[in-house]
Motif scaffolding. Structure first.
Motif, PDB file in Angstrom:
ATOM      1  N   ASP A   1       0.883  -1.158   0.000  1.00 48.61           N
ATOM      2  CA  ASP A   1       0.000   0.000   0.000  1.00 48.61           C
ATOM      3  C   ASP A   1       0.925   1.214   0.000  1.00 48.61           C
ATOM      4  OD1 ASP A   1      -2.108  -1.742   0.188  1.00 48.61           O
ATOM      5  OD2 ASP A   1      -2.588  -1.268   2.274  1.00 48.61           O
ATOM      6  N   ILE A   2       0.612   2.186  -0.832  1.00 46.07           N
ATOM      7  CA  ILE A   2       1.468   3.363  -0.972  1.00 46.07           C
ATOM      8  C   ILE A   2       0.647   4.617  -0.711  1.00 46.07           C
ATOM      9  CG2 ILE A   2       2.973   4.683  -2.512  1.00 46.07           C
ATOM     10  CD1 ILE A   2       3.337   2.101  -4.164  1.00 46.07           C
ATOM     11  N   TYR A   3       1.124   5.433   0.214  1.00 45.08           N
ATOM     12  CA  TYR A   3       0.517   6.735   0.491  1.00 45.08           C
ATOM     13  C   TYR A   3       1.506   7.788   0.003  1.00 45.08           C
ATOM     14  CZ  TYR A   3      -0.909  10.889   3.027  1.00 45.08           C
ATOM     15  OH  TYR A   3      -1.278  12.166   3.356  1.00 45.08           O
ATOM     16  N   LEU A   4       1.071   8.615  -0.934  1.00 43.50           N
ATOM     17  CA  LEU A   4       1.903   9.659  -1.518  1.00 43.50           C
ATOM     18  C   LEU A   4       1.363  11.024  -1.122  1.00 43.50           C
ATOM     19  CD1 LEU A   4       3.970  10.842  -3.608  1.00 43.50           C
ATOM     20  CD2 LEU A   4       2.199  10.462  -5.346  1.00 43.50           C
ATOM     21  N   ALA A   5       2.250  11.879  -0.621  1.00 44.52           N
ATOM     22  CA  ALA A   5       1.901  13.261  -0.297  1.00 44.52           C
ATOM     23  C   ALA A   5       3.093  14.137  -0.653  1.00 44.52           C
ATOM     24  CB  ALA A   5       1.564  13.383   1.185  1.00 44.52           C
ATOM     25  N   TRP A   6       2.935  15.431  -0.513  1.00 49.61           N
ATOM     26  CA  TRP A   6       4.023  16.347  -0.838  1.00 49.61           C
ATOM     27  C   TRP A   6       5.226  16.025   0.048  1.00 49.61           C
ATOM     28  CZ3 TRP A   6       7.693  19.647   0.580  1.00 49.61           C
ATOM     29  CH2 TRP A   6       8.212  20.513  -0.394  1.00 49.61           C
ATOM     30  N   GLY A   7       6.302  15.586  -0.585  1.00 49.08           N
ATOM     31  CA  GLY A   7       7.547  15.342   0.141  1.00 49.08           C
ATOM     32  C   GLY A   7       7.589  14.098   0.997  1.00 49.08           C
ATOM     33  N   GLN A   8       6.609  13.212   0.880  1.00 49.63           N
ATOM     34  CA  GLN A   8       6.644  12.003   1.687  1.00 49.63           C
ATOM     35  C   GLN A   8       5.912  10.853   1.005  1.00 49.63           C
ATOM     36  OE1 GLN A   8       4.682  13.281   5.304  1.00 49.63           O
ATOM     37  NE2 GLN A   8       2.882  12.099   4.800  1.00 49.63           N
ATOM     38  N   VAL A   9       6.389   9.659   1.290  1.00 47.27           N
ATOM     39  CA  VAL A   9       5.747   8.423   0.839  1.00 47.27           C
ATOM     40  C   VAL A   9       5.761   7.467   2.021  1.00 47.27           C
ATOM     41  CG1 VAL A   9       5.894   6.442  -0.723  1.00 47.27           C
ATOM     42  CG2 VAL A   9       6.514   8.727  -1.556  1.00 47.27           C
ATOM     43  N   ARG A  10       4.622   6.883   2.308  1.00 51.45           N
ATOM     44  CA  ARG A  10       4.548   5.863   3.356  1.00 51.45           C
ATOM     45  C   ARG A  10       4.211   4.532   2.691  1.00 51.45           C
ATOM     46  NH1 ARG A  10       0.928   7.873   6.653  1.00 51.45           N
ATOM     47  NH2 ARG A  10      -0.814   6.719   5.759  1.00 51.45           N
ATOM     48  N   LEU A  11       5.036   3.524   2.960  1.00 51.65           N
ATOM     49  CA  LEU A  11       4.784   2.177   2.462  1.00 51.65           C
ATOM     50  C   LEU A  11       4.269   1.316   3.597  1.00 51.65           C
ATOM     51  CD1 LEU A  11       7.970   1.490   0.298  1.00 51.65           C
ATOM     52  CD2 LEU A  11       5.762   2.415  -0.433  1.00 51.65           C
ATOM     53  N   THR A  12       3.238   0.551   3.320  1.00 55.64           N
ATOM     54  CA  THR A  12       2.700  -0.427   4.250  1.00 55.64           C
ATOM     55  C   THR A  12       2.672  -1.751   3.502  1.00 55.64           C
ATOM     56  OG1 THR A  12       1.315   1.277   5.265  1.00 55.64           O
ATOM     57  CG2 THR A  12       0.756  -1.017   5.757  1.00 55.64           C
ATOM     58  N   ILE A  13       3.312  -2.757   4.095  1.00 56.01           N
ATOM     59  CA  ILE A  13       3.495  -4.028   3.398  1.00 56.01           C
ATOM     60  C   ILE A  13       3.043  -5.184   4.293  1.00 56.01           C
ATOM     61  CG2 ILE A  13       5.193  -5.562   2.318  1.00 56.01           C
ATOM     62  CD1 ILE A  13       7.024  -3.096   1.977  1.00 56.01           C
ATOM     63  N   TRP A  14       2.225  -6.069   3.732  1.00 56.82           N
ATOM     64  CA  TRP A  14       1.884  -7.333   4.369  1.00 56.82           C
ATOM     65  C   TRP A  14       1.323  -8.251   3.299  1.00 56.82           C
ATOM     66  CZ3 TRP A  14      -1.751  -3.491   4.487  1.00 56.82           C
ATOM     67  CH2 TRP A  14      -3.076  -3.833   4.286  1.00 56.82           C
ATOM     68  N   THR A  15       1.215  -9.520   3.614  1.00 55.28           N
ATOM     69  CA  THR A  15       0.689 -10.503   2.670  1.00 55.28           C
ATOM     70  C   THR A  15      -0.787 -10.713   2.968  1.00 55.28           C
ATOM     71  OG1 THR A  15       2.849 -11.559   2.472  1.00 55.28           O
ATOM     72  CG2 THR A  15       0.946 -12.868   1.799  1.00 55.28           C
ATOM     73  N   HIS A  16      -1.604 -10.269   2.054  1.00 55.64           N
ATOM     74  CA  HIS A  16      -3.054 -10.309   2.249  1.00 55.64           C
ATOM     75  C   HIS A  16      -3.576 -11.740   2.397  1.00 55.64           C
ATOM     76  CE1 HIS A  16      -3.713  -5.967   1.405  1.00 55.64           C
ATOM     77  NE2 HIS A  16      -2.526  -6.137   0.858  1.00 55.64           N
ATOM     78  N   LYS A  17      -2.996 -12.686   1.651  1.00 59.06           N
ATOM     79  CA  LYS A  17      -3.499 -14.069   1.685  1.00 59.06           C
ATOM     80  C   LYS A  17      -3.340 -14.734   3.038  1.00 59.06           C
ATOM     81  CE  LYS A  17      -3.408 -15.295  -3.151  1.00 59.06           C
ATOM     82  NZ  LYS A  17      -2.905 -16.214  -4.175  1.00 59.06           N
ATOM     83  N   VAL A  18      -2.382 -14.275   3.839  1.00 58.34           N
ATOM     84  CA  VAL A  18      -2.215 -14.851   5.178  1.00 58.34           C
ATOM     85  C   VAL A  18      -2.588 -13.845   6.265  1.00 58.34           C
ATOM     86  CG1 VAL A  18      -0.429 -16.465   4.385  1.00 58.34           C
ATOM     87  CG2 VAL A  18       0.244 -14.300   5.450  1.00 58.34           C
ATOM     88  N   ASN A  19      -2.999 -12.650   5.847  1.00 55.48           N
ATOM     89  CA  ASN A  19      -3.361 -11.583   6.775  1.00 55.48           C
ATOM     90  C   ASN A  19      -2.265 -11.340   7.806  1.00 55.48           C
ATOM     91  OD1 ASN A  19      -4.948  -9.481   7.738  1.00 55.48           O
ATOM     92  ND2 ASN A  19      -5.988 -10.791   9.221  1.00 55.48           N
ATOM     93  N   GLY A  20      -1.042 -11.253   7.305  1.00 53.94           N
ATOM     94  CA  GLY A  20       0.102 -11.022   8.178  1.00 53.94           C
ATOM     95  C   GLY A  20       1.379 -10.984   7.366  1.00 53.94           C
ATOM     96  N   LEU A  21       2.480 -11.231   8.032  1.00 50.30           N
ATOM     97  CA  LEU A  21       3.796 -11.093   7.416  1.00 50.30           C
ATOM     98  C   LEU A  21       4.381 -12.423   6.959  1.00 50.30           C
ATOM     99  CD1 LEU A  21       5.212  -8.534   9.972  1.00 50.30           C
ATOM    100  CD2 LEU A  21       4.707  -8.095   7.560  1.00 50.30           C
ATOM    101  N   THR A  22       5.035 -12.370   5.796  1.00 51.44           N
ATOM    102  CA  THR A  22       5.825 -13.481   5.271  1.00 51.44           C
ATOM    103  C   THR A  22       7.220 -12.945   4.964  1.00 51.44           C
ATOM    104  OG1 THR A  22       5.268 -13.073   2.956  1.00 51.44           O
ATOM    105  CG2 THR A  22       3.776 -14.529   4.202  1.00 51.44           C
TER     106      THR A  22
END
Length: 110
Positions: A74-95
């Motif tokens: 998931d990518i949030y873009l704003a003036w001068g900043q980007v926030r990345l949020t990462i997870w595996t949707h199929k397991v509803n958590g981290l791989t």
């Protein structure tokens, strides 16, 4: 041993439990500074840039990386900043692939 950024994301077929505890923490310690494992569910980092164009350029590079790896943050873009949020949707958590993508994305910001 290959660093996370040198590995490739592996498509998740589901049915695999998400990483938790020490197994997840071990991978988190291998990430560059600034990444947070939030509630053992997703990874998040905010990147700062001097203006909107630099932030947009980084966003586009992350998009190309995501397509190449077959793993999409998931990518949030704003003036001068980007926030990345990462997870595996199929397991509803981290791989492991989430940590690999985070490390690869971080290299794009350098």
């Amino acid at each position: 041993m290959a660093t996370l950024a040198e590995k490739e994301c592996v498509p998740c077929k589901g049915g695999t439990p998400p990483l938790k505890g020490e197994e997840m923490a071990k991978l988190a310690r291998q990430l560059p500074p600034g990444w947070q494992a939030v509630d053992e569910h997703h990874l998040e980092k905010e990147f700062k840039f001097k203006d909107f164009r630099e932030a947009l350029n980084f966003t586009n590079r992350v998009g190309e990386l995501a397509e190449a790896q077959g793993h999409h943050p998931d990518i949030y873009l704003a003036w001068g900043q980007v926030r990345l949020t990462i997870w595996t949707h199929k397991v509803n958590g981290l791989t492991e692939s989430d940590f690999i993508l985070a490390a690869k994305a971080d290299k794009l910001a350098q």
